[in-house]
Each structure stands twice: as structure tokens, then as C-alpha cells.
Scaffold this active site. Structure first.
Site, PDB file in Angstrom:
ATOM      1  N   TYR A 114      33.134  31.333  71.100  1.00 29.58           N
ATOM      2  CA  TYR A 114      32.479  30.436  72.041  1.00 29.58           C
ATOM      3  C   TYR A 114      31.639  29.406  71.277  1.00 29.58           C
ATOM      4  O   TYR A 114      31.696  28.211  71.562  1.00 29.58           O
ATOM      5  CB  TYR A 114      31.587  31.219  73.010  1.00 29.58           C
ATOM      6  CG  TYR A 114      32.345  32.118  73.951  1.00 29.58           C
ATOM      7  CD1 TYR A 114      32.868  31.636  75.142  1.00 29.58           C
ATOM      8  CD2 TYR A 114      32.532  33.469  73.661  1.00 29.58           C
ATOM      9  CE1 TYR A 114      33.559  32.462  76.013  1.00 29.58           C
ATOM     10  CE2 TYR A 114      33.212  34.306  74.520  1.00 29.58           C
ATOM     11  CZ  TYR A 114      33.729  33.798  75.698  1.00 29.58           C
ATOM     12  OH  TYR A 114      34.420  34.617  76.553  1.00 29.58           O
ATOM     13  N   ASN A 148      37.966  27.349  84.264  1.00 29.25           N
ATOM     14  CA  ASN A 148      39.288  26.850  83.881  1.00 29.25           C
ATOM     15  C   ASN A 148      40.284  27.037  85.033  1.00 29.25           C
ATOM     16  O   ASN A 148      40.617  28.168  85.377  1.00 29.25           O
ATOM     17  CB  ASN A 148      39.781  27.604  82.637  1.00 29.25           C
ATOM     18  CG  ASN A 148      41.129  27.142  82.142  1.00 29.25           C
ATOM     19  OD1 ASN A 148      41.720  26.202  82.673  1.00 29.25           O
ATOM     20  ND2 ASN A 148      41.634  27.803  81.119  1.00 29.25           N
ATOM     21  N   CYS A 205      42.268  29.995  77.752  1.00 33.12           N
ATOM     22  CA  CYS A 205      40.911  30.520  77.646  1.00 33.12           C
ATOM     23  C   CYS A 205      40.893  31.971  77.171  1.00 33.12           C
ATOM     24  O   CYS A 205      39.858  32.448  76.698  1.00 33.12           O
ATOM     25  CB  CYS A 205      40.151  30.347  78.954  1.00 33.12           C
ATOM     26  SG  CYS A 205      40.987  30.965  80.409  1.00 33.12           S
ATOM     27  N   HIS A 206      42.028  32.660  77.233  1.00 28.34           N
ATOM     28  CA  HIS A 206      42.090  34.029  76.710  1.00 28.34           C
ATOM     29  C   HIS A 206      41.920  34.050  75.190  1.00 28.34           C
ATOM     30  O   HIS A 206      41.628  35.089  74.615  1.00 28.34           O
ATOM     31  CB  HIS A 206      43.403  34.706  77.105  1.00 28.34           C
ATOM     32  CG  HIS A 206      44.631  34.022  76.613  1.00 28.34           C
ATOM     33  ND1 HIS A 206      45.193  32.938  77.276  1.00 28.34           N
ATOM     34  CD2 HIS A 206      45.407  34.249  75.531  1.00 28.34           C
ATOM     35  CE1 HIS A 206      46.263  32.542  76.611  1.00 28.34           C
ATOM     36  NE2 HIS A 206      46.422  33.318  75.546  1.00 28.34           N
ATOM     37  N   GLU A 265      50.405  37.659  72.056  1.00 31.35           N
ATOM     38  CA  GLU A 265      50.334  36.662  70.999  1.00 31.35           C
ATOM     39  C   GLU A 265      50.099  37.285  69.619  1.00 31.35           C
ATOM     40  O   GLU A 265      49.953  36.573  68.634  1.00 31.35           O
ATOM     41  CB  GLU A 265      49.234  35.643  71.317  1.00 31.35           C
ATOM     42  CG  GLU A 265      49.555  34.823  72.561  1.00 31.35           C
ATOM     43  CD  GLU A 265      48.594  33.676  72.802  1.00 31.35           C
ATOM     44  OE1 GLU A 265      47.768  33.361  71.913  1.00 31.35           O
ATOM     45  OE2 GLU A 265      48.683  33.075  73.886  1.00 31.35           O
TER      46      GLU A 265
END
Length: 189
Positions: free
Chosen positions: A123, A146, A154-155, A181
Site C-alpha cells: 500500500y 475499485n 487490487c488483489h 498468479e
């Protein structure tokens, strides 16, 4: 990620808003699009959640959302999301309609689109990247606002101490996306 957005000269004109619910590995997703691009991705698209989200979306965009799962406006977002969940796509190349977000939040979310697949950013790091080094908490609020999660990833934003942080779709959903991912180990179940 295609972050080019054409702004309509007269935002007072009613816009076409189409929507569909699509199945995904993280549960049903509510997708909505305008002529300008994908405008919203919503989690947990049960009937009650969907109806409330569509009412809010229609109010904010000044148009009654039309259920149109076969709309050409949704075809490419549906195809690219399916390829992402199948592990066949790492980047989204979609026109996005940013009209639901403005100011600092839009600046942060546009910067977020540059965080690559399989990477995470803190962040505070994201705040630094937008020139507001003391705005880590505000970055967290931008993540919560979002309207395009997964596509605007945003993950991929985590706490500086290694914690996973929050997520509008729930922490298990965030873990699933990060595992997809390769950032976290795959769940055992």
C-alpha cells in the site's frame, strides 16, 4: 492493460449499460459495460447482491442496466476473464470506463494497472508511486472503491509487513487470485 478511455463529451446523455453474470473460479461475477468499456466487476453475484449492485450502478451512470449476456460490449471481457482463470492470460487488454472513479482513487487505480501478473506491491509503495508517500491508508480506501477488481488488480496490493491485507471480494478470494498468479501456494482443497 489498455488504460485508454474515451470520455464522452456530454456525460448528461443517457448511456447504454449492459450486464451479465458469468461463472468464474472465484464464484459468479457481475460484469457491466458501457459503450466506453467495462465499467464494473462485482463479486458474489447472487440475486440479492446483483439487484442492489445494478440499482446502484444505474443510479451512478444515469441509465437502467440491461441484462444482455450476448452483448458485444461484454463478449471480450467475458473471453479475457475466462482465459485469465484458465491460466492462459496474464494481462487484460480491454477498454475501461473509469467514470465510476475519480481523483486520487483513479490515479491510484491507473497506476495499479502497471503492477504485473505474479507481482505484488505494498500500500505504501503504491502511494509512493503516485507521489503521495504518506497516503498508504488512502491507497487502501482506493482499493476498496475499485469498481473493476481482477481486471484492475487490487488483489496484488498487500501489507508492508507481509500480511495479505483486505479485499472487497473476501480474503479467500484474494488468496485464490494470488495463488492463480503464483504469488501464494495453491490451496490444498
Amino acid at each position: 492493460m489498455n488504460a485508454n478511455v474515451q470520455v464522452r463529451p456530454d456525460q448528461q446523455d443517457p448511456r447504454q449499460v449492459v450486464w451479465a453474470v458469468v461463472a468464474s473460479d472465484i464464484g459468479p461475477l457481475l460484469l457491466a459495460a458501457t459503450d466506453d468499456g467495462l465499467v464494473s466487476v462485482g463479486f458474489h453475484a447472487t440475486d440479492a447482491v446483483r439487484d442492489k449492485a445494478l440499482e446502484r450502478l444505474g443510479s451512478r451512470l444515469g441509465a437502467e442496466p440491461l441484462h444482455a449476456p450476448d452483448s458485444p460490449l461484454l463478449a471480450e471481457p467475458i473471453r479475457q476473464l475466462a482465459a485469465y482463470f484458465a491460466g492462459e492470460r496474464r494481462d487484460f487488454e480491454l477498454p475501461l470506463d473509469w467514470s465510476l472513479i475519480s481523483g486520487f482513487n483513479r490515479q491510484v487505480l491507473r497506476e495499479l494497472t502497471t503492477v504485473p501478473y505474479g507481482a505484488v506491491v505494498g500500500y505504501g509503495d503504491l502511494a509512493q508511486r503516485v507521489g503521495q508517500p504518506r497516503a498508504a491508508q488512502a491507497v487502501g480506501m482506493a482499493m476498496g472503491a475499485n469498481p473493476l477488481p481482477v481486471v484492475v488488480p487490487c488483489h496484488r496490493v498487500v501489507e508492508s509487513d507481509g500480511g495479505i491485507g483486505g479485499f472487497g471480494g473476501g480474503l479467500e478470494t484474494k488468496r485464490q487470485l494470488l495463488a492463480l498468479e503464483g504469488v501464494l501456494p495453491q490451496p490444498l482443497f
